[in-house]
Design an enzyme around this catalytic site. Structure first.
Site, mmCIF file in Angstrom:
data_model
loop_
_atom_site.group_PDB
_atom_site.id
_atom_site.type_symbol
_atom_site.label_atom_id
_atom_site.label_comp_id
_atom_site.label_asym_id
_atom_site.label_seq_id
_atom_site.Cartn_x
_atom_site.Cartn_y
_atom_site.Cartn_z
ATOM 1 N N CYS A 1 59.573 13.526 1.447
ATOM 2 C CA CYS A 1 60.409 12.953 0.395
ATOM 3 C C CYS A 1 61.433 12.095 1.111
ATOM 4 O O CYS A 1 62.398 12.616 1.664
ATOM 5 C CB CYS A 1 61.092 14.052 -0.426
ATOM 6 S SG CYS A 1 62.272 13.387 -1.618
ATOM 7 N N CYS B 1 65.114 12.209 -0.595
ATOM 8 C CA CYS B 1 65.981 13.391 -0.600
ATOM 9 C C CYS B 1 65.220 14.589 -0.052
ATOM 10 O O CYS B 1 64.943 14.648 1.130
ATOM 11 C CB CYS B 1 66.506 13.671 -2.005
ATOM 12 S SG CYS B 1 65.231 13.601 -3.280
ATOM 13 N N SER B 2 64.874 15.547 -0.894
ATOM 14 C CA SER B 2 64.195 16.750 -0.398
ATOM 15 C C SER B 2 63.321 17.374 -1.476
ATOM 16 O O SER B 2 63.229 18.589 -1.562
ATOM 17 C CB SER B 2 65.226 17.762 0.095
ATOM 18 O OG SER B 2 66.103 18.082 -0.963
ATOM 19 N N CYS B 3 62.677 16.573 -2.315
ATOM 20 C CA CYS B 3 61.758 17.104 -3.321
ATOM 21 C C CYS B 3 60.713 17.963 -2.610
ATOM 22 O O CYS B 3 60.134 17.539 -1.611
ATOM 23 C CB CYS B 3 61.037 15.973 -4.059
ATOM 24 S SG CYS B 3 62.130 14.955 -5.053
#
Lengths: 92, 192
Positions: free
Chosen positions: B98, B101-103
């Site tokens: 991702c 971000c941090s999906c």
């Protein structure tokens, strides 16, 4: 509606230069050409949701890009596949 | 003081108090969601992968609708984003990142590993993915196409790795035990 195999271009647009915004289209894809792989569904537009604005429901696509073309490095044939909303795509 | 400068714990307490005062959430619902998030581990995804390796009908369901496949083995998916499952084959390998971000598919893999959120992983996964894989000790043959899936929006993605040779006749539990977190992100390959 876009169809699988269709050539598309990501808009060369930088809304972040015009004020506060929430964007789900990575910088490295702006202005790049790719191919639609498939329709992923319809979702409330996160760019509006992020500001608690009433969201439009829009189409989300999986779009494939040639990985070496994006970065001028990498192995021929490798791909980057990204979820992109219809509002960011133009028919190439 | 701007909201960005506020003490994060006090801000959290204030928002929680408002959510409860306005009858949007109850203490019980918050506790249930925390318990559900904390109880998710890569073992859940590994169980799905092992089942897909031995059960062609389950494999088909998993590739068609990952969330339904998760529900089918008792993983709660209500209210969560759709789960997409990326099938590795003899000719294609998937790597999930991702970049924004941090999906991460937390319901089936738990909390993301620390490096998944690092700027270095996010940048290199799209720019130099084969170099990155080499550092994990993962060498893909030249005839295998690498597909880097940048998780940017409303889906969460997990990789369905190839079943390794040498596991013929193994039970689902034995198979699940060799499937690691990194195999379902695509940085590593399961090894018997």
């Amino acid at each position: 509606m876009l169809t699988p195999g269709q050539a598309v271009r990501v808009k060369l647009d930088w809304p972040e230069t015009r004020g506060p915004c929430h964007i789900r289209t990575p910088h490295y894809l702006r202005g790049q050409s790719g191919v639609v792989e498939r329709h992923l569904g319809r979702f409330p537009n996160p760019e509006q949701l992020a500001f608690a604005r009433p969201p439009q429901t829009i189409d989300l696509y999986h779009v494939r890009f040639d990985q070496p073309s994006l970065w001028q490095q990498g192995q021929q044939g490798d791909a980057v596949v990204v979820e992109l909303y219809e509002t960011w795509l133009e028919v190439a | 003081m701007s909201i960005l400068e506020a003490d994060s714990n006090r801000l959290l307490q204030a928002v929680l108090a408002l959510l409860k005062q306005k009858d949007i959430l109850t203490d019980q619902e918050i506790a249930e969601r925390i318990a559900s998030t904390d109880s998710a581990t890569p073992a859940r995804g590994a169980m799905m992968v092992a089942k897909a390796w031995v059960d062609p009908a389950y494999r088909a369901l998993m590739l068609r609708d990952g969330a339904q496949a998760a529900e089918a083995v008792g993983i709660p998916m209500r209210g969560l984003p759709p789960l997409g499952v990326l099938e590795n084959t003899d000719t294609q390998h998937h790597l999930v990142v991702c970049t924004l971000c941090s999906c991460y598919p937390r319901a089936v893999l738990g909390y993301p590993p620390f490096w998944f959120k690092s700027a270095a992983y996010r940048a290199r996964a799209v720019r130099d993915p084969r170099g990155l894989l080499a550092e994990w000790g993962t060498a893909l043959p030249d005839n295998v196409q690498l597909r880097v899936v940048d998780s940017t929006a409303d889906y969460r993605w997990m990789v369905l790795p190839l079943r390794p040779a040498g596991t013929e006749g193994w039970s689902e539990a034995e198979l699940a035990a060799i499937v690691q977190e990194g195999d379902m992100i695509g940085v590593t390959l399961p090894t018997p």
